[in-house]
Design a protein around this motif. Structure first.
Motif, mmCIF file in Angstrom:
data_model
loop_
_atom_site.group_PDB
_atom_site.id
_atom_site.type_symbol
_atom_site.label_atom_id
_atom_site.label_comp_id
_atom_site.label_asym_id
_atom_site.label_seq_id
_atom_site.Cartn_x
_atom_site.Cartn_y
_atom_site.Cartn_z
ATOM 1 N N CYS A 43 0.958 -3.023 9.629
ATOM 2 C CA CYS A 43 0.985 -4.409 9.141
ATOM 3 C C CYS A 43 1.257 -5.328 10.328
ATOM 4 O O CYS A 43 1.107 -4.924 11.474
ATOM 5 C CB CYS A 43 2.056 -4.569 8.063
ATOM 6 S SG CYS A 43 3.723 -4.196 8.660
ATOM 7 N N ALA A 44 1.696 -6.537 10.075
ATOM 8 C CA ALA A 44 1.953 -7.501 11.148
ATOM 9 C C ALA A 44 3.425 -7.571 11.565
ATOM 10 O O ALA A 44 3.786 -8.387 12.407
ATOM 11 C CB ALA A 44 1.475 -8.891 10.723
ATOM 12 N N ALA A 49 11.044 -3.845 12.660
ATOM 13 C CA ALA A 49 10.755 -4.118 11.247
ATOM 14 C C ALA A 49 9.442 -3.494 10.804
ATOM 15 O O ALA A 49 8.529 -3.292 11.594
ATOM 16 C CB ALA A 49 10.699 -5.626 11.016
ATOM 17 N N GLY A 50 9.361 -3.203 9.517
ATOM 18 C CA GLY A 50 8.116 -2.785 8.902
ATOM 19 C C GLY A 50 7.842 -1.302 8.867
ATOM 20 O O GLY A 50 6.878 -0.873 8.249
ATOM 21 N N TYR A 51 8.655 -0.496 9.509
ATOM 22 C CA TYR A 51 8.430 0.947 9.476
ATOM 23 C C TYR A 51 8.858 1.491 8.130
ATOM 24 O O TYR A 51 9.866 1.063 7.552
ATOM 25 C CB TYR A 51 9.205 1.657 10.594
ATOM 26 C CG TYR A 51 8.630 1.388 11.951
ATOM 27 C CD1 TYR A 51 7.487 2.049 12.372
ATOM 28 C CD2 TYR A 51 9.202 0.446 12.793
ATOM 29 C CE1 TYR A 51 6.929 1.790 13.617
ATOM 30 C CE2 TYR A 51 8.650 0.183 14.035
ATOM 31 C CZ TYR A 51 7.517 0.861 14.434
ATOM 32 O OH TYR A 51 6.974 0.585 15.661
ATOM 33 N N ALA A 52 8.079 2.443 7.617
ATOM 34 C CA ALA A 52 8.400 3.027 6.317
ATOM 35 C C ALA A 52 7.765 4.407 6.201
ATOM 36 O O ALA A 52 6.795 4.721 6.888
ATOM 37 C CB ALA A 52 7.910 2.133 5.183
ATOM 38 N N HIS A 53 8.339 5.206 5.320
ATOM 39 C CA HIS A 53 7.720 6.467 4.928
ATOM 40 C C HIS A 53 6.667 6.127 3.879
ATOM 41 O O HIS A 53 6.928 5.311 2.989
ATOM 42 C CB HIS A 53 8.748 7.421 4.305
ATOM 43 C CG HIS A 53 9.894 7.729 5.196
ATOM 44 N ND1 HIS A 53 11.173 7.289 4.933
ATOM 45 C CD2 HIS A 53 9.949 8.434 6.355
ATOM 46 C CE1 HIS A 53 11.978 7.721 5.881
ATOM 47 N NE2 HIS A 53 11.264 8.406 6.760
ATOM 48 N N SER A 86 1.479 -4.482 -3.940
ATOM 49 C CA SER A 86 2.436 -3.471 -3.490
ATOM 50 C C SER A 86 1.745 -2.213 -2.961
ATOM 51 O O SER A 86 2.326 -1.478 -2.181
ATOM 52 C CB SER A 86 3.415 -3.118 -4.609
ATOM 53 O OG SER A 86 2.719 -2.715 -5.764
ATOM 54 N N TRP A 87 0.516 -1.970 -3.372
ATOM 55 C CA TRP A 87 -0.231 -0.819 -2.862
ATOM 56 C C TRP A 87 -0.985 -1.151 -1.581
ATOM 57 O O TRP A 87 -1.356 -0.251 -0.833
ATOM 58 C CB TRP A 87 -1.229 -0.313 -3.906
ATOM 59 C CG TRP A 87 -0.595 0.458 -5.007
ATOM 60 C CD1 TRP A 87 -0.345 0.018 -6.276
ATOM 61 C CD2 TRP A 87 -0.115 1.795 -4.958
ATOM 62 N NE1 TRP A 87 0.264 1.001 -7.005
ATOM 63 C CE2 TRP A 87 0.412 2.113 -6.217
ATOM 64 C CE3 TRP A 87 -0.067 2.766 -3.958
ATOM 65 C CZ2 TRP A 87 0.968 3.340 -6.515
ATOM 66 C CZ3 TRP A 87 0.483 3.996 -4.251
ATOM 67 C CH2 TRP A 87 1.000 4.274 -5.515
ATOM 68 N N SER A 88 -1.234 -2.411 -1.323
ATOM 69 C CA SER A 88 -2.102 -2.748 -0.194
ATOM 70 C C SER A 88 -1.489 -3.712 0.817
ATOM 71 O O SER A 88 -2.097 -3.972 1.845
ATOM 72 C CB SER A 88 -3.414 -3.348 -0.720
ATOM 73 O OG SER A 88 -3.162 -4.532 -1.446
ATOM 74 N N GLU A 89 -0.286 -4.234 0.531
ATOM 75 C CA GLU A 89 0.328 -5.196 1.452
ATOM 76 C C GLU A 89 1.785 -4.852 1.737
ATOM 77 O O GLU A 89 2.501 -4.367 0.868
ATOM 78 C CB GLU A 89 0.284 -6.606 0.863
ATOM 79 C CG GLU A 89 -1.091 -7.198 0.776
ATOM 80 C CD GLU A 89 -1.083 -8.602 0.213
ATOM 81 O OE1 GLU A 89 -0.001 -9.133 -0.111
ATOM 82 O OE2 GLU A 89 -2.175 -9.173 0.086
ATOM 83 N N LEU A 94 3.922 -9.440 4.229
ATOM 84 C CA LEU A 94 2.880 -9.768 3.248
ATOM 85 C C LEU A 94 1.460 -9.673 3.797
ATOM 86 O O LEU A 94 0.538 -10.262 3.248
ATOM 87 C CB LEU A 94 3.125 -11.150 2.626
ATOM 88 C CG LEU A 94 4.509 -11.347 1.995
ATOM 89 C CD1 LEU A 94 4.645 -12.749 1.455
ATOM 90 C CD2 LEU A 94 4.760 -10.301 0.920
ATOM 91 N N GLN A 95 1.275 -8.901 4.865
ATOM 92 C CA GLN A 95 -0.049 -8.670 5.421
ATOM 93 C C GLN A 95 -0.600 -7.343 4.904
ATOM 94 O O GLN A 95 0.154 -6.431 4.560
ATOM 95 C CB GLN A 95 0.010 -8.637 6.957
ATOM 96 C CG GLN A 95 0.475 -9.933 7.556
ATOM 97 C CD GLN A 95 -0.457 -11.087 7.225
ATOM 98 O OE1 GLN A 95 -1.645 -11.020 7.468
ATOM 99 N NE2 GLN A 95 0.102 -12.144 6.653
ATOM 100 N N SER A 96 -1.909 -7.235 4.849
ATOM 101 C CA SER A 96 -2.553 -6.011 4.365
ATOM 102 C C SER A 96 -2.232 -4.835 5.277
ATOM 103 O O SER A 96 -2.180 -4.986 6.502
ATOM 104 C CB SER A 96 -4.066 -6.194 4.312
ATOM 105 O OG SER A 96 -4.406 -7.166 3.369
ATOM 106 N N PHE A 97 -2.054 -3.665 4.667
ATOM 107 C CA PHE A 97 -1.880 -2.441 5.431
ATOM 108 C C PHE A 97 -3.200 -2.105 6.115
ATOM 109 O O PHE A 97 -4.272 -2.287 5.549
ATOM 110 C CB PHE A 97 -1.483 -1.268 4.533
ATOM 111 C CG PHE A 97 -0.126 -1.393 3.895
ATOM 112 C CD1 PHE A 97 0.994 -1.673 4.650
ATOM 113 C CD2 PHE A 97 0.022 -1.202 2.532
ATOM 114 C CE1 PHE A 97 2.248 -1.777 4.064
ATOM 115 C CE2 PHE A 97 1.267 -1.292 1.934
ATOM 116 C CZ PHE A 97 2.383 -1.584 2.700
ATOM 117 N N THR A 98 -3.119 -1.569 7.332
ATOM 118 C CA THR A 98 -4.307 -1.172 8.081
ATOM 119 C C THR A 98 -4.125 0.245 8.596
ATOM 120 O O THR A 98 -3.043 0.831 8.497
ATOM 121 C CB THR A 98 -4.542 -2.118 9.280
ATOM 122 O OG1 THR A 98 -3.405 -2.040 10.152
ATOM 123 C CG2 THR A 98 -4.761 -3.553 8.837
#
Length: 164
Positions: A43-44, A49-53, A86-89, A94-98
């Motif tokens: 994401c952005a 920040a933003g790391y997740a399993h 929640s499945w794609s961002e 709030l940016q799309s997963f890539t």
């Protein structure tokens, strides 16, 4: 190894190669569990920040989707909030997963939607996965999913007309 797992393995990139020491999942607050459950970020978000399993993100998305679908009533058939986010961002930026994260979330949404009784969830998951296939130049796989989606829509239309 199933077809989806083989596809993910063939499309994997180095999404977790840049994970800083001490980074944690923003959902469960744990670090990398093992090589099968690394921390990913697609994401952005910046810095730590933003790391997740992926499993934490998918569990969270599934719970949110179920809550939103359950909130529908005959007078208000669609939830007010867009349940696909929640499945794609990312829930933080709030940016799309890539990349790998976007692919894995689409695949998990599709797999989990097979167990769902909600037709809208199944349709959204099929649309998301077909988009991923198209982005990865896997047009035959995308077309196969889109054909199944069209067949599903035709059946729903027929049932609606019969009830009509």
């Amino acid at each position: 190894m199933g077809k989806l797992e083989e596809y993910l393995a063939s499309q994997s990139d180095k999404a977790n190669a840049d994970v800083p020491d001490g980074a944690t999942c923003w959902i469960c607050l744990c670090g990398s569990i093992d090589d099968d459950e690394p921390l990913l970020r697609g994401c952005a978000c910046r810095g730590d920040a933003g790391y997740a399993h992926v499993s934490c993100l998918a569990d969270s998305a599934e719970k949110k989707s179920k809550t939103l679908y359950a909130s529908r009533t005959p007078s208000s058939p669609k939830p007010v909030v867009d349940e696909t986010n929640s499945w794609s961002e990312c829930g933080l930026c709030l940016q799309s997963f890539t990349g790998t994260l976007g692919r894995r979330m689409a695949f998990l949404h599709y797999e989990r939607s097979k167990k769902s009784s909600d037709i809208d969830d199944k349709r959204l998951a099929m649309q998301q996965l077909s988009t991923i296939y198209m982005q990865d130049s896997e047009s035959e796989k995308a077309l196969s999913l889109l054909r199944r989606l069209r067949q599903m829509d035709e059946k729903l239309t027929k049932v609606a007309e019969e009830r009509g």
